[in-house]
Write a protein that holds these residues in place. Structure first.
Motif, PDB file in Angstrom:
ATOM      1  N   LYS A  39       0.874  -1.244  -0.039  1.00  0.00           N
ATOM      2  CA  LYS A  39      -0.003  -0.057   0.011  1.00  0.00           C
ATOM      3  C   LYS A  39       0.956   1.315   0.000  1.00  0.00           C
ATOM      4  CE  LYS A  39      -4.672  -0.871   1.138  1.00  0.00           C
ATOM      5  NZ  LYS A  39      -4.609  -1.412   0.070  1.00  0.00           N
ATOM      6  N   GLU A  40       1.746   1.069   0.813  1.00  0.00           N
ATOM      7  CA  GLU A  40       2.763   2.399   1.024  1.00  0.00           C
ATOM      8  C   GLU A  40       3.431   2.513  -0.366  1.00  0.00           C
ATOM      9  OE1 GLU A  40       5.608   1.886   4.380  1.00  0.00           O
ATOM     10  OE2 GLU A  40       6.777   3.554   3.631  1.00  0.00           O
ATOM     11  N   VAL A  41       4.103   1.555  -1.122  1.00  0.00           N
ATOM     12  CA  VAL A  41       4.740   1.608  -2.206  1.00  0.00           C
ATOM     13  C   VAL A  41       3.743   2.355  -3.233  1.00  0.00           C
ATOM     14  CG1 VAL A  41       5.993   0.356  -4.525  1.00  0.00           C
ATOM     15  CG2 VAL A  41       6.279  -0.422  -1.737  1.00  0.00           C
ATOM     16  N   GLN A  42       2.574   1.800  -3.411  1.00  0.00           N
ATOM     17  CA  GLN A  42       1.325   2.090  -4.174  1.00  0.00           C
ATOM     18  C   GLN A  42       1.183   3.972  -4.386  1.00  0.00           C
ATOM     19  OE1 GLN A  42      -1.738  -0.729  -3.448  1.00  0.00           O
ATOM     20  NE2 GLN A  42      -1.169  -1.637  -5.268  1.00  0.00           N
ATOM     21  N   GLN A  43       1.291   4.039  -2.898  1.00  0.00           N
ATOM     22  CA  GLN A  43       0.860   5.471  -2.578  1.00  0.00           C
ATOM     23  C   GLN A  43       1.994   6.316  -3.118  1.00  0.00           C
ATOM     24  OE1 GLN A  43       0.158   5.886   1.764  1.00  0.00           O
ATOM     25  NE2 GLN A  43      -1.521   7.173   1.461  1.00  0.00           N
ATOM     26  N   GLU A  44       3.299   5.956  -2.834  1.00  0.00           N
ATOM     27  CA  GLU A  44       4.515   6.975  -3.114  1.00  0.00           C
ATOM     28  C   GLU A  44       4.273   6.770  -4.689  1.00  0.00           C
ATOM     29  OE1 GLU A  44       6.588   8.512  -1.650  1.00  0.00           O
ATOM     30  OE2 GLU A  44       6.445   7.730   0.461  1.00  0.00           O
ATOM     31  N   LEU A  45       4.150   5.754  -5.485  1.00  0.00           N
ATOM     32  CA  LEU A  45       4.220   5.839  -6.828  1.00  0.00           C
ATOM     33  C   LEU A  45       3.185   6.537  -7.577  1.00  0.00           C
ATOM     34  CD1 LEU A  45       4.978   2.120  -7.768  1.00  0.00           C
ATOM     35  CD2 LEU A  45       6.541   3.825  -7.687  1.00  0.00           C
ATOM     36  N   GLN A  46       1.863   6.426  -6.793  1.00  0.00           N
ATOM     37  CA  GLN A  46       1.031   7.171  -7.448  1.00  0.00           C
ATOM     38  C   GLN A  46       1.197   8.628  -7.402  1.00  0.00           C
ATOM     39  OE1 GLN A  46      -2.678   5.283  -6.226  1.00  0.00           O
ATOM     40  NE2 GLN A  46      -2.030   3.450  -6.963  1.00  0.00           N
ATOM     41  N   ALA A  47       1.875   9.170  -6.439  1.00  0.00           N
ATOM     42  CA  ALA A  47       2.259  10.558  -6.137  1.00  0.00           C
ATOM     43  C   ALA A  47       2.945  10.953  -7.331  1.00  0.00           C
ATOM     44  CB  ALA A  47       2.917  10.585  -4.786  1.00  0.00           C
ATOM     45  N   LYS A  48       3.756  10.116  -7.794  1.00  0.00           N
ATOM     46  CA  LYS A  48       4.705  10.821  -9.079  1.00  0.00           C
ATOM     47  C   LYS A  48       4.083  10.374 -10.540  1.00  0.00           C
ATOM     48  CE  LYS A  48       8.909  10.621  -6.790  1.00  0.00           C
ATOM     49  NZ  LYS A  48       8.793  12.310  -6.231  1.00  0.00           N
ATOM     50  N   LEU A  49       3.446   9.220 -10.593  1.00  0.00           N
ATOM     51  CA  LEU A  49       2.887   8.608 -11.903  1.00  0.00           C
ATOM     52  C   LEU A  49       1.181   8.627 -11.475  1.00  0.00           C
ATOM     53  CD1 LEU A  49       5.351   5.587 -11.834  1.00  0.00           C
ATOM     54  CD2 LEU A  49       5.637   7.732 -12.932  1.00  0.00           C
ATOM     55  N   SER A  50       0.665   8.204 -12.795  1.00  0.00           N
ATOM     56  CA  SER A  50      -0.654   8.021 -12.738  1.00  0.00           C
ATOM     57  C   SER A  50      -1.033   6.489 -12.011  1.00  0.00           C
ATOM     58  CB  SER A  50      -1.146   8.218 -14.233  1.00  0.00           C
ATOM     59  OG  SER A  50      -0.814   7.072 -14.762  1.00  0.00           O
ATOM     60  N   LYS A  51      -2.070   6.506 -11.604  1.00  0.00           N
ATOM     61  CA  LYS A  51      -2.461   5.043 -10.877  1.00  0.00           C
ATOM     62  C   LYS A  51      -2.182   4.120 -11.805  1.00  0.00           C
ATOM     63  CE  LYS A  51      -6.024   2.574  -8.491  1.00  0.00           C
ATOM     64  NZ  LYS A  51      -7.250   2.532  -8.020  1.00  0.00           N
ATOM     65  N   TRP A  52      -2.606   4.153 -13.228  1.00  0.00           N
ATOM     66  CA  TRP A  52      -2.498   3.120 -14.136  1.00  0.00           C
ATOM     67  C   TRP A  52      -1.139   2.881 -14.363  1.00  0.00           C
ATOM     68  CZ3 TRP A  52      -0.398   3.124 -19.219  1.00  0.00           C
ATOM     69  CH2 TRP A  52      -0.668   1.909 -19.990  1.00  0.00           C
ATOM     70  N   ARG A  53      -0.345   3.774 -14.544  1.00  0.00           N
ATOM     71  CA  ARG A  53       1.307   3.727 -14.781  1.00  0.00           C
ATOM     72  C   ARG A  53       1.752   2.868 -13.766  1.00  0.00           C
ATOM     73  NH1 ARG A  53       3.651   8.708 -18.181  1.00  0.00           N
ATOM     74  NH2 ARG A  53       3.022   7.917 -20.160  1.00  0.00           N
ATOM     75  N   ALA A  54       1.431   3.453 -12.575  1.00  0.00           N
ATOM     76  CA  ALA A  54       1.995   2.790 -11.151  1.00  0.00           C
ATOM     77  C   ALA A  54       1.961   1.382 -11.339  1.00  0.00           C
ATOM     78  CB  ALA A  54       1.486   3.638 -10.051  1.00  0.00           C
ATOM     79  N   GLU A  55       0.645   1.031 -11.396  1.00  0.00           N
ATOM     80  CA  GLU A  55       0.220  -0.388 -11.304  1.00  0.00           C
ATOM     81  C   GLU A  55       0.982  -1.256 -12.502  1.00  0.00           C
ATOM     82  OE1 GLU A  55      -1.691  -2.132  -9.332  1.00  0.00           O
ATOM     83  OE2 GLU A  55      -1.688  -0.189  -8.008  1.00  0.00           O
ATOM     84  N   GLN A  56       1.071  -0.524 -13.770  1.00  0.00           N
ATOM     85  CA  GLN A  56       1.812  -1.320 -14.716  1.00  0.00           C
ATOM     86  C   GLN A  56       3.069  -1.380 -14.435  1.00  0.00           C
ATOM     87  OE1 GLN A  56       1.353  -2.379 -18.263  1.00  0.00           O
ATOM     88  NE2 GLN A  56      -0.546  -2.857 -17.441  1.00  0.00           N
ATOM     89  N   ALA A  57       3.935  -0.461 -13.901  1.00  0.00           N
ATOM     90  CA  ALA A  57       5.203  -0.605 -13.420  1.00  0.00           C
ATOM     91  C   ALA A  57       5.357  -1.739 -12.470  1.00  0.00           C
ATOM     92  CB  ALA A  57       5.787   0.888 -12.834  1.00  0.00           C
ATOM     93  N   LEU A  58       4.596  -1.622 -11.544  1.00  0.00           N
ATOM     94  CA  LEU A  58       4.621  -2.816 -10.485  1.00  0.00           C
ATOM     95  C   LEU A  58       4.588  -4.196 -11.176  1.00  0.00           C
ATOM     96  CD1 LEU A  58       2.868  -1.476  -7.452  1.00  0.00           C
ATOM     97  CD2 LEU A  58       5.228  -1.769  -7.704  1.00  0.00           C
ATOM     98  N   TYR A  59       3.753  -4.401 -12.199  1.00  0.00           N
ATOM     99  CA  TYR A  59       3.413  -5.504 -12.774  1.00  0.00           C
ATOM    100  C   TYR A  59       4.639  -6.039 -13.572  1.00  0.00           C
ATOM    101  CZ  TYR A  59       1.720  -8.899 -16.191  1.00  0.00           C
ATOM    102  OH  TYR A  59       1.532  -9.805 -16.799  1.00  0.00           O
ATOM    103  N   ARG A  60       5.238  -5.145 -14.269  1.00  0.00           N
ATOM    104  CA  ARG A  60       6.434  -5.318 -15.046  1.00  0.00           C
ATOM    105  C   ARG A  60       7.493  -5.590 -14.451  1.00  0.00           C
ATOM    106  NH1 ARG A  60       8.457  -5.787 -20.129  1.00  0.00           N
ATOM    107  NH2 ARG A  60       9.833  -4.147 -20.003  1.00  0.00           N
ATOM    108  N   LEU A  61       7.756  -4.763 -13.306  1.00  0.00           N
ATOM    109  CA  LEU A  61       9.155  -5.126 -12.709  1.00  0.00           C
ATOM    110  C   LEU A  61       9.073  -6.576 -11.540  1.00  0.00           C
ATOM    111  CD1 LEU A  61       9.437  -1.429 -10.869  1.00  0.00           C
ATOM    112  CD2 LEU A  61      11.079  -2.557 -12.522  1.00  0.00           C
TER     113      LEU A  61
END
Lengths: 240, 190
Positions: free
Chosen positions: B122-144
């Protein structure tokens, strides 16, 4: 004699001074002392004072001292790096990362990422076969010469103009050969590439008719146009 | 697999080098993901495979590559993954990660820095979404996660590939060296 021994004593002390630098650096390294406690600048200035000596022993001592000082600078670099890392707390790093935008974060990662390498879509057998294929090609490939890359130039000789061109070139050539001497081909042919090709053809025509001759001068690697040759007419291949 | 390939160690130096070159080729060919597990190398090169790996390291260095191993905690070398990485950073040779993925990974490494091995998802998602859009953050997590850079369940941990490819200390220095807003350099001298 006395001067010579004094000079030797001087060289001896200079070599010892350099060996002391090496020992000092060894001590810093061995005992883990602060590498900044040694003044690299001052030591380098001392070495610079009589660096132009041609004494082999002294030069070797110089080399040992410089090598030791370079190790010391490396230790200083590691020391600074260690201090820097010690000051980076997780909280500081987190705050910094949060303050950066995506592009800056990506740039930092790219500078610290050493990507895994591999060959995709090919198995080991084909990888070896491909390597052998390329290896096999190498010696067969002819060396590319710059001349081969040049675009061929054609110089049209209109049937109507040919006799006119030949006559004017002939009179220019005969004028140059007046007095029975020889002239270099470069002096006879014009500067432009197309004109050179055209005149070379005209010259070939005159040589074939036996009006002038061509001779290769191996000493200066050039062709000379000679007056009417005696005996058999010989053709010569020339490169324009 | 031939019986010759599975021969035990103790062969002549030339044979060892020959084995090393075959192992190098094996490491170079990707089979879905980079690298080969220790037990695969043992099966093919015999129990002396660690000795062969040492020679592989020397041969790889001649090509500008570095042999790295990622061990699983508490398990021996047979369970480690051995792979070749570039001696030069991605800044010079290119990266398999897009800018968005690289930014996400840098942020995750920063969050797990200093012995903090895992971070709540949850914390990682929150931090990522502060910089990237929600969709991009989810995509990046999936790919990584798919590429092996992170492990994701309720928490996010660094994956085997980050351990192999990313010099965490160097990344920390690079992050500190950048002045927010584009003033600093992302690639400090090592």
């Amino acid at each position: 004699m006395c001067q010579l021994s004094a000079r030797r004593r001087g060289d001896r002390s200079r070599i010892e001074a350099r060996d002391r630098i090496v020992m000092l650096v060894d001590e810093v390294e061995r005992e883990g002392k602060d590498p900044f406690s040694v003044s690299v600048g001052e030591l380098l200035a001392d070495l610079r004072e009589d660096y132009d000596s041609d004494d082999v022993e002294l030069l070797l001592a110089d080399s040992r001292a410089i090598e030791a000082l370079s190790r010391l600078v490396e230790m200083q670099d590691e020391w600074v790096e260690g201090r820097l890392l010690a000051t980076i707390s997780p909280e500081v790093l987190r705050r910094r990362a949060e303050a950066l935008d995506a592009r800056e974060l990506a740039g930092a990662l790219y500078s610290a990422q050493f990507p895994a390498v591999g060959v995709s879509n090919v198995n080991e057998v084909y990888l070896v076969r491909a390597a052998e294929y390329w290896e096999g090609l190498r010696p067969q490939r002819p060396p590319e010469s710059p001349a081969r890359r040049e675009r061929p130039v054609t110089a049209p000789l209109e049937p109507d103009n040919f006799e006119e061109d030949l006559s004017s070139f002939r009179s220019r050539l005969m004028g140059a050969l007046e007095g029975g001497g020889e002239v270099s081909l470069d002096e006879v042919l014009s500067g432009g590439r197309e004109a050179r090709v055209r005149e070379a053809y005209l010259l070939a025509h005159l040589v074939t008719r036996g009006e002038v001759g061509l001779r290769y001068d191996p000493e200066r690697d050039r062709y000379l146009v000679t007056p009417r040759p005696e005996g058999e007419v010989r053709s010569v291949v020339i490169e324009v | 697999m031939s019986s010759r390939e599975g021969a035990p160690s103790g062969q002549a130096g030339g044979d060892l080098r020959d084995k090393a070159l075959r192992m190098l080729r094996m490491l170079l060919v990707n089979r879905g993901r980079p690298g080969v597990k220790g037990w695969e190398l043992r099966r093919r090169f015999g129990p002396g495979y660690l000795k062969v790996l040492e020679v592989v390291g020397v041969e790889a260095a001649k090509l500008g590559l570095e042999l790295r191993s990622v061990e699983e905690e508490g398990k021996g070398p047979d369970f480690a993954r051995y792979l070749l990485v570039s001696s030069e950073p991605a800044l010079e040779v290119g990266s398999p990660l897009t800018v968005v993925e690289a930014a996400a990974l840098a942020l995750i490494v920063a969050l797990t820095y200093g012995g903090r091995g895992e971070v709540p998802l949850k914390e990682v998602q929150q931090e990522l979404q502060a910089k990237l859009s929600k969709w991009r953050a989810e995509q990046a997590l999936y790919r990584l996660s798919r590429l092996g850079y992170i492990e994701v369940d309720d928490v996010v941990r660094l994956g085997w590939r980050t351990k192999a490819e990313v010099d965490v200390e160097r990344l920390a220095r690079a992050l500190i060296a950048i002045r927010p807003g584009g003033g600093g350099s992302a690639g400090p001298s090592p």
